[in-house]
Design a protein around this motif. Structure first.
Motif, short mmCIF file in Angstrom:
data_model
loop_
_atom_site.label_atom_id
_atom_site.label_comp_id
_atom_site.label_asym_id
_atom_site.label_seq_id
_atom_site.Cartn_x
_atom_site.Cartn_y
_atom_site.Cartn_z
N VAL A 260 40.11 19.00 57.59
CA VAL A 260 39.04 19.22 58.55
C VAL A 260 39.36 18.42 59.81
O VAL A 260 39.51 17.20 59.77
CB VAL A 260 37.67 18.79 57.99
N ASP A 262 38.28 17.66 63.92
CA ASP A 262 37.07 17.68 64.75
C ASP A 262 37.34 16.88 66.03
O ASP A 262 37.93 15.81 65.98
CB ASP A 262 35.90 17.06 63.97
N ASN A 263 36.91 17.43 67.17
CA ASN A 263 37.10 16.68 68.42
C ASN A 263 35.78 16.44 69.15
O ASN A 263 35.77 16.18 70.35
CB ASN A 263 38.09 17.39 69.34
N SER A 264 34.65 16.53 68.44
CA SER A 264 33.35 16.36 69.09
C SER A 264 33.17 14.97 69.66
O SER A 264 32.38 14.77 70.58
CB SER A 264 32.22 16.68 68.10
N TYR A 323 42.57 15.93 68.21
CA TYR A 323 41.49 16.03 67.24
C TYR A 323 41.52 14.82 66.32
O TYR A 323 42.58 14.21 66.11
CB TYR A 323 41.63 17.30 66.37
N LEU A 326 39.43 14.28 60.07
CA LEU A 326 38.25 13.66 59.47
C LEU A 326 38.47 13.21 58.03
O LEU A 326 37.89 12.23 57.58
CB LEU A 326 37.06 14.63 59.53
N VAL A 352 30.39 12.21 64.10
CA VAL A 352 30.65 13.63 64.37
C VAL A 352 29.36 14.42 64.25
O VAL A 352 28.38 13.97 63.66
CB VAL A 352 31.72 14.19 63.40
N GLU A 354 28.80 17.47 62.80
CA GLU A 354 28.55 18.15 61.54
C GLU A 354 29.02 17.28 60.38
O GLU A 354 30.02 16.58 60.50
CB GLU A 354 29.32 19.48 61.47
N GLU A 677 35.68 23.38 68.24
CA GLU A 677 35.41 21.95 68.10
C GLU A 677 35.69 21.46 66.68
O GLU A 677 36.18 20.35 66.48
CB GLU A 677 33.95 21.69 68.47
N ARG A 678 35.38 22.28 65.69
CA ARG A 678 35.62 21.95 64.28
C ARG A 678 36.58 23.00 63.71
O ARG A 678 36.32 24.20 63.81
CB ARG A 678 34.31 21.93 63.51
N THR A 680 38.75 24.04 60.20
CA THR A 680 38.95 23.82 58.77
C THR A 680 40.08 24.71 58.28
O THR A 680 40.06 25.92 58.52
CB THR A 680 37.66 24.14 57.99
N ARG A 757 29.39 17.45 75.57
CA ARG A 757 29.75 16.52 74.50
C ARG A 757 29.10 15.17 74.77
O ARG A 757 28.64 14.89 75.87
CB ARG A 757 31.27 16.34 74.43
#
Length: 805
Positions: A260, A262-264, A323, A326, A352, A354, A677-678, A680, A757
């Motif tokens: 997973v 993520d770059n939030s 990213y 996670l 993050v 989510e 942004e996410r 998987t 963001r």
């Protein structure tokens, strides 16, 4: 002589195509009704084939069962559509055949088995003698769109791709090569890898439905398939399916490992495309700094060494963008003492938007301790808490030592101008040793800031309800010594000087000694600040002060100082004096940690600026040696490649070829939209697909996100993606994907700020609170929802953004 769909299962009589259609229909595919005419139904000379007695009547009866025409009449030879040879396009096909013409059309298809092209094909590939085909008669589909699809890429051989070609109307013109199709490529997860810029035949949903159909056909036959399909009245039909006969790559071994990305959170530090040099530098910094972080919190050296791969892979790079990995961040958190006792709090530390999938967290998290194990965990937590308390007490001294080391290291800042490659490599190693490996003050303060901010916010929410949250934001305002706000204050002061002395712009004002001294002082302190300042390839203000001059000129036309916020009154919020004093003490302590956090992050900017100068000097020297075409080409190499070329561990001398390849990769990434942004994926990280379409913008006239600086403003919006080339007029509302300290020149003109963001502790939120500008962060899709020139209302307390007609 007539084989109905339920009995046309033997390729020896029904031919390859007919048997495949029968199998598909039996498996539940939406195949147009059909029957097969046995090859023995015609005899005689191929130039004048003769139907067996009774065939026309049999065809009429069978056609009645299919329904009204017209019909498609196709070949179905025994070797056609086989696993070895497809015979694609070798036999005749007759379309739009009326019921009365079925016998003649079937004779034409039968006779094509003796055509010279078929004989040449078989001589070249099989050596078989001429053989008349069976004939498939199928209900004709009046297609809105039709085409072909491959459940694997027949050109590259990749099995995790579906290749689609589509055309309006019937697919025959596409199959015969008369017309070009609209091409789509989808990955195994239905992500669109290639699509027309302005598709006219298919929608992305159509393409996904066709890809799913191709995969179903592959599953039904147990091998990759080449299918023909048609869409009419929004209904998808499978017209035929045959094996792909070109060589494909072997299937990789099953790999279900869940990754997973993520770059939030990190996008505020590293927005957009990031050079290989910056990325490799960031990977090293994160690996070293977060080893020190868990060591600070009581993780043993043995545990840290045993999880080296975790710390070395906290980041990932997808199509040039950075990213967080996670899973590895969670693995690092799971090492901390007390993780099993307070798992929920630890997970919030990741920051993050989510939560992680339960499949990933349950596989990583250690089991809940029982009995003495639980007692030992509490003991470890108590020991760490004591250590942190001691660290908090000693923070002023730790911070002072950190500043002294920093000042000593940066005092060498201009030696790079005359240094050779060996000296520059030694200087970079000193940055690693003296600064990056001894990043104690920022680590301690950041952790205490997170704890203090969260605790104070929780206390105010618990003891004052919803009012307490707004009150908490107000308390984070007005820190006069926060360095992130100083640029805006200085720009306002210089702008006022320019206006008072009657200069038209900053360039003209630089002839004034007093103004020039103020500008030079600004650049001397903030010269390393720039847009995307943590990216080594960014050009700092010290090299190009154009953005600063523009901000001063704009500020000169807007002499009003930043608005001051009234200080909130504690007694009106919390009546209980004991609770009030506790909340007040915790909140003011958290406020100090937020201030120190921003001030220490400014020192990080200075360190990165020093590293930037050292690397550019290396580029200058490598260019002088003819190893690079230009000094800035060094940003297309990694840190290890640069140092290896100097210290001897490099794999080769041809740096120019590496640079050229990576420039091409950068250009390709630039042409594509940002990935999700996410992300998987299953398996290795290299399997991440690239994005081909931007996400849809939100709809509606009112959206809500996180309000982080109180106040309401209604003004014209300006969407800015690159503040280096775009300007914000005084009084406009800034709308951006993300911001960093380099945007401060833009902030000075803003009457409100909306950012896609960020969080309450992001840079935009802190500076907006300091300057008294209404601000909303975390508004997903804001730059697509708002257009420059729109009038919008921003409520920085409730987080509401409203479009005003």
């Amino acid at each position: 002589m007539i084989l109905t769909a339920d009995v046309a299962t033997d390729p020896a009589t029904a031919g390859g195509k007919g048997a495949a259609l029968a199998a598909l229909r039996a498996a539940g595919f939406n195949v147009p009704s059909f029957f097969v005419v046995d090859a023995s139904a015609f005899t005689g000379d191929p130039d004048a084939p003769q139907p067996e007695p009774g065939l026309p009547a049999m065809l009429a009866t069978a056609a009645d069962d299919l329904g009204p025409g017209p019909y498609a009449v196709r070949s179905s030879a025994r070797a056609e559509d086989g696993a070895t040879h497809s015979h694609a396009g070798q036999f005749a096909t007759v379309l739009n055949v009326a019921r009365s013409d079925l016998a003649d059309a079937a004779a034409t298809v039968w006779a094509s088995g003796f055509a010279p092209t078929v004989a040449a094909y078989r001589d070249a590939l099989t050596g078989d003698a001429a053989d008349p085909p069976a004939i498939v008669i199928q209900q004709m589909i009046d297609a809105d769109a039709a085409g072909v699809a491959f459940s694997a890429d027949p050109v590259s051989g990749l099995r995790d791709r579906v290749v689609i070609s589509a055309i309006e109307g019937l697919g025959e013109a596409l199959v015969s090569g008369e017309k070009d199709g609209e091409d789509w490529v989808l990955d195994a997860g239905d992500g669109v890898l290639t699509a027309p810029e302005n598709p006219s035949v298919l929608t992305p949903d159509n393409a996904r439905d066709i890809a799913a159909l191709a995969r179903r056909a592959e599953a039904a036959f147990g091998r990759p398939q080449d299918i023909e399909w048609a869409i009419t009245d929004n209904t998808l039909y499978l017209l035929q399916s045959r094996p792909i006969t070109t060589a494909l790559l072997p299937l990789p071994q099953q790999d279900d490992a869940l990754i997973v990305l993520d770059n939030s959170n990190i996008v505020e530090s590293y927005p957009g495309l990031v050079s290989p040099l910056t990325y490799s530098f960031a990977v090293y910094v994160y690996a070293r700094v977060y080893r020190a972080f868990v060591r600070l919190l009581g993780v043993s050296e043995a545990e840290i060494a045993g999880h080296a791969a975790v710390f070395d892979n906290l980041l990932a790079r997808v199509d040039g963008r950075v990213y967080y990995n996670l899973g590895n961040w969670y693995r690092a958190l799971a090492l901390l003492p007390g993780f099993t006792l307070n798992r929920g709090f630890m997970e919030t530390m990741m920051g993050v938007d989510e939560p992680l999938p339960e499949e990933l967290t349950s596989a990583i998290a250690p089991p809940d301790p029982k009995g003495w194990d639980r007692v030992r965990d509490y003991a470890r937590v108590a020991r760490v808490a004591g250590g942190l308390a001691w660290s908090a007490i000693r923070l002023p001294q730790t911070r002072a030592r950190f500043y002294r080391r920093l000042d000593v290291a940066l005092a060498r800042g201009y030696a790079h101008r005359s240094a050779n490659l060996t000296e520059l490599a030694a200087e970079y190693r000193a940055i690693e040793c003296d600064l990056l490996d001894r990043w104690d003050a920022p680590l301690v303060n950041d952790f205490l800031c997170m704890v203090g901010f969260g605790l104070s916010r929780s206390l105010l929410e618990k003891w004052a309800g919803p009012r307490g949250l707004g009150f908490h934001n107000e308390l984070m305002i007005g820190q006069g010594d926060i360095v992130s706000a100083e640029p805006a204050q200085r720009i306002a002061r210089i702008g006022a000087m320019v206006a008072a002395k009657g200069f038209a712009d900053t360039a003209a004002a630089l002839g004034d000694a007093e103004i020039k001294a103020e500008v030079d002082s600004y650049i001397a302190k903030f010269g390393d600040r720039c847009t995307q300042e943590l990216k080594l390839e960014s050009i700092p203000l010290s090299d190009d002060p154009t953005a600063l001059y523009a901000a001063i000129t704009a500020q000169a036309a807007r002499p009003a100082p930043p608005r001051a916020h009234a200080q909130p009154q504690w007694p009106s919020l919390i009546a209980n004096p004991v609770k009030r004093q506790i909340a007040k003490a915790v909140t003011h302590w958290a406020k100090a940690r937020v201030r120190d956090r921003e001030n220490l992050r400014f020192e990080r900017t200075r360190v990165f600026g020093h590293a930037r100068r050292v690397f550019l000097a290396m580029g200058r020297e490598l260019s002088a040696l003819g190893k690079l075409s230009a000094p800035r080409d060094i940003f297309y190499l990694t840190v290890d490649e640069v140092l290896g070329s100097i210290e001897g561990a490099g794999l080769g001398e041809d740096l120019g070829t590496l640079v050229a390849r990576r420039k091409a990769e950068h250009d390709a990434s630039t042409s594509r939209p940002d990935p999700d942004e996410r992300i998987t994926i299953r398996g290795a990280a290299i399997a991440v697909p690239v994005a081909t379409s931007a996400p849809c913008a939100p709809t509606g006239d009112v959206l809500k996100a996180t309000g982080c600086s109180a106040g309401v403003v209604t003004a014209t919006a300006r969407v800015i993606f690159d503040p280096r080339t775009e300007r914000l007029a005084p009084g406009e509302i800034l709308v951006a994907r993300s911001t960093d300290p380099g945007w401060i020149a833009v902030f000075s003109n803003a009457s409100g700020i909306v950012v896609e963001r960020g969080s309450l502790l992001s840079h935009s939120a802190i500076v907006a609170r300091e300057l008294g500008i209404p601000c909303v962060v975390g508004l997903k899709g804001a730059t697509g929802w708002v257009k420059s020139g729109d009038t919008i209302e921003v409520d920085g307390e409730t987080g509401t953004v409203r479009k005003i007609p």
